[in-house]
Design a protein around this motif. Structure first.
Motif, PDB file in Angstrom:
ATOM      1  N   ARG A  28       0.816  -1.251  -0.077  1.00  0.00           N
ATOM      2  CA  ARG A  28       0.109   0.059   0.174  1.00  0.00           C
ATOM      3  C   ARG A  28       0.959   1.170   0.064  1.00  0.00           C
ATOM      4  O   ARG A  28       0.679   2.271  -0.789  1.00  0.00           O
ATOM      5  CB  ARG A  28      -0.887   0.080   1.305  1.00  0.00           C
ATOM      6  N   ASP A  29       2.072   1.314   0.647  1.00  0.00           N
ATOM      7  CA  ASP A  29       2.957   2.592   1.086  1.00  0.00           C
ATOM      8  C   ASP A  29       3.728   2.541  -0.333  1.00  0.00           C
ATOM      9  O   ASP A  29       4.480   3.741  -0.430  1.00  0.00           O
ATOM     10  CB  ASP A  29       3.836   2.312   2.253  1.00  0.00           C
ATOM     11  N   GLU A  35      -2.384   3.037  -2.719  1.00  0.00           N
ATOM     12  CA  GLU A  35      -3.108   3.503  -1.407  1.00  0.00           C
ATOM     13  C   GLU A  35      -4.619   3.742  -1.923  1.00  0.00           C
ATOM     14  O   GLU A  35      -5.425   3.604  -1.136  1.00  0.00           O
ATOM     15  CB  GLU A  35      -2.538   4.823  -0.952  1.00  0.00           C
ATOM     16  N   THR A  36      -4.786   4.031  -3.096  1.00  0.00           N
ATOM     17  CA  THR A  36      -6.162   4.298  -3.601  1.00  0.00           C
ATOM     18  C   THR A  36      -6.819   3.180  -3.519  1.00  0.00           C
ATOM     19  O   THR A  36      -8.273   3.125  -3.192  1.00  0.00           O
ATOM     20  CB  THR A  36      -6.131   5.077  -5.058  1.00  0.00           C
ATOM     21  N   SER A  39      -7.566   1.862  -0.244  1.00  0.00           N
ATOM     22  CA  SER A  39      -8.848   2.613   0.342  1.00  0.00           C
ATOM     23  C   SER A  39     -10.285   1.970  -0.079  1.00  0.00           C
ATOM     24  O   SER A  39     -11.014   1.877   0.912  1.00  0.00           O
ATOM     25  CB  SER A  39      -8.760   4.016   0.057  1.00  0.00           C
ATOM     26  N   GLN A 208       0.974   5.512  14.089  1.00  0.00           N
ATOM     27  CA  GLN A 208       0.744   5.726  12.812  1.00  0.00           C
ATOM     28  C   GLN A 208       0.114   6.983  12.801  1.00  0.00           C
ATOM     29  O   GLN A 208      -0.819   7.431  13.872  1.00  0.00           O
ATOM     30  CB  GLN A 208       0.012   4.538  12.343  1.00  0.00           C
ATOM     31  N   ASN A 209       0.153   7.725  11.500  1.00  0.00           N
ATOM     32  CA  ASN A 209      -0.686   8.638  11.283  1.00  0.00           C
ATOM     33  C   ASN A 209      -2.233   8.277  10.810  1.00  0.00           C
ATOM     34  O   ASN A 209      -2.270   7.106  10.692  1.00  0.00           O
ATOM     35  CB  ASN A 209      -0.100   9.765  10.265  1.00  0.00           C
ATOM     36  N   LEU A 210      -2.855   9.118  10.683  1.00  0.00           N
ATOM     37  CA  LEU A 210      -4.336   8.756  10.401  1.00  0.00           C
ATOM     38  C   LEU A 210      -4.541   8.302   9.213  1.00  0.00           C
ATOM     39  O   LEU A 210      -5.541   7.157   8.962  1.00  0.00           O
ATOM     40  CB  LEU A 210      -5.197  10.079  10.558  1.00  0.00           C
ATOM     41  N   ASN A 211      -3.542   8.339   8.398  1.00  0.00           N
ATOM     42  CA  ASN A 211      -3.660   7.499   6.967  1.00  0.00           C
ATOM     43  C   ASN A 211      -3.064   5.919   7.128  1.00  0.00           C
ATOM     44  O   ASN A 211      -3.077   5.547   6.003  1.00  0.00           O
ATOM     45  CB  ASN A 211      -2.933   8.311   5.939  1.00  0.00           C
ATOM     46  N   LYS A 213      -0.074   5.629   7.862  1.00  0.00           N
ATOM     47  CA  LYS A 213       1.382   5.403   7.601  1.00  0.00           C
ATOM     48  C   LYS A 213       2.359   5.561   9.127  1.00  0.00           C
ATOM     49  O   LYS A 213       1.964   6.483   9.781  1.00  0.00           O
ATOM     50  CB  LYS A 213       1.983   6.452   6.761  1.00  0.00           C
TER      51      LYS A 213
END
Length: 332
Positions: A28-29, A35-36, A39, A208-211, A213
């Protein structure tokens, strides 16, 4: 190494091992396109409306929406791999009681404590234990799914998480997510300055951040203060036995000035504490005060630790240095 898109189909029903999940997260990263796609898969998995895709035509329609997000040069290769697995899995899941457990809408329980309330101990249905501090909010599902265990937090809480290798535990805040691997830790979410302070007592967690990562992985004894506005973090080492003792209804002072202690006592006992001198106010103490201790007992404890004395006049407390007696000599 080429990515196995069958893992995305397994992700739809939470059937990934920890190693497979890590592989999906790495894929995903790799790019914005990945990532799209991820999601879209995540959206389909989380939507309880996925239960209506109980026939192959509707399944193909749903998955085709995902496929259109994928790079055109890879579309047909991905479609064969992904649709082949996902269509079969979703058909099986949709008709099974296990499948409904994944796709049904979640019912949440919210535990909110007011400013004046103390500590509340909450035992979750997986055996994990949470201590929630006053002026905090914990939101938990009525029952965890087999795929993961996710809760959300505002304020401060101490978590002691039951290990489950097949089901990740995730704490979601407004500014950062914490992925847990079976451990104990303290989280303090400060909405005023949009920051999160995390102290790891035992085990392993990643921030992790909200995405989703990864920011960093923490080791026991570390404290990480993360600023959402600046997207920066500060790390140091602390005494974990001190940082989380609030859950035992104790005030812990570690190398703390008398002025800081006096401020805490003023709030706790609704009094005004006056200190004789700046020098005395800056004197440092190390002590533990139980929440149910009376004010005179606390003051006596401080007198035992240092040569000070006190007097109480209604709601006013006066603290001063204890005067030592001078030896007097008699003249002839």
């Amino acid at each position: 190494m080429e990515f196995d898109y069958a893992l995305l189909a397994k992700y739809l029903i939470g059937d990934l091992s920890r190693e497979e999940l890590e592989e999906v997260m790495k894929w995903r990263d790799l790019s914005a396109d990945n990532e799209t796609v991820f999601s879209e898969v995540l959206r389909l998995r989380l939507s309880w409306n996925a239960a209506k895709y109980a026939d192959s035509e509707r399944i193909n329609m749903a998955l085709e929406k995902i496929n259109t997000r994928i790079n055109r040069t890879k579309r047909f290769r991905i479609a064969r791999s992904f649709l082949k697995y996902a269509a079969v899995i979703l058909l099986l899941v949709s008709f099974s009681s296990v499948g409904w457990d994944y796709l049904k809408p979640e019912t949440y329980v919210t535990i909110a404590l007011g400013d004046s309330e103390g500590v509340k101990k909450v035992t979750l249905d997986d055996g994990s234990v949470v201590w929630l501090r006053g002026n905090s909010v914990l939101r938990i599902p009525q029952s965890f799914s087999a795929a993961n265990r996710a809760v959300s937090l505002q304020g401060e809480a101490f978590f002691d998480i039951a290990k489950n290798a097949k089901s990740l535990f995730i704490v979601v805040t407004d500014y950062v997510k914490v992925e847990v691997y079976g451990t104990s830790f303290n989280i303090n979410v400060n909405a005023e300055n949009k920051s999160v302070e995390t102290v790891l007592v035992r085990g392993s967690i990643s921030l992790q951040n909200l995405n989703g990562k990864k920011i960093l992985e923490m080791n026991p004894g570390e404290r990480v203060a993360y600023s959402w506005d600046e997207n920066t973090y500060f790390t140091d080492h602390v005494d974990v036995n001190v940082c989380a003792t609030w859950r035992f209804n104790q005030l812990v002072f570690e190398n703390t000035t008398l002025r800081e202690i006096a401020n805490q006592l003023s709030i706790k006992y609704n009094v005004n504490v006056n200190i004789e001198s700046l020098k005395l106010a800056q004197r440092k103490f190390r002590c533990v005060i139980n929440e149910d201790e009376r004010l005179p007992d606390v003051l006596e404890q401080l007198c035992y630790l240092a040569p000070i004395t006190y007097r109480i006049e209604n709601s006013e407390i006066y603290i001063s240095e204890k005067q030592t007696k001078k030896r007097m000599s008699m003249g002839n």
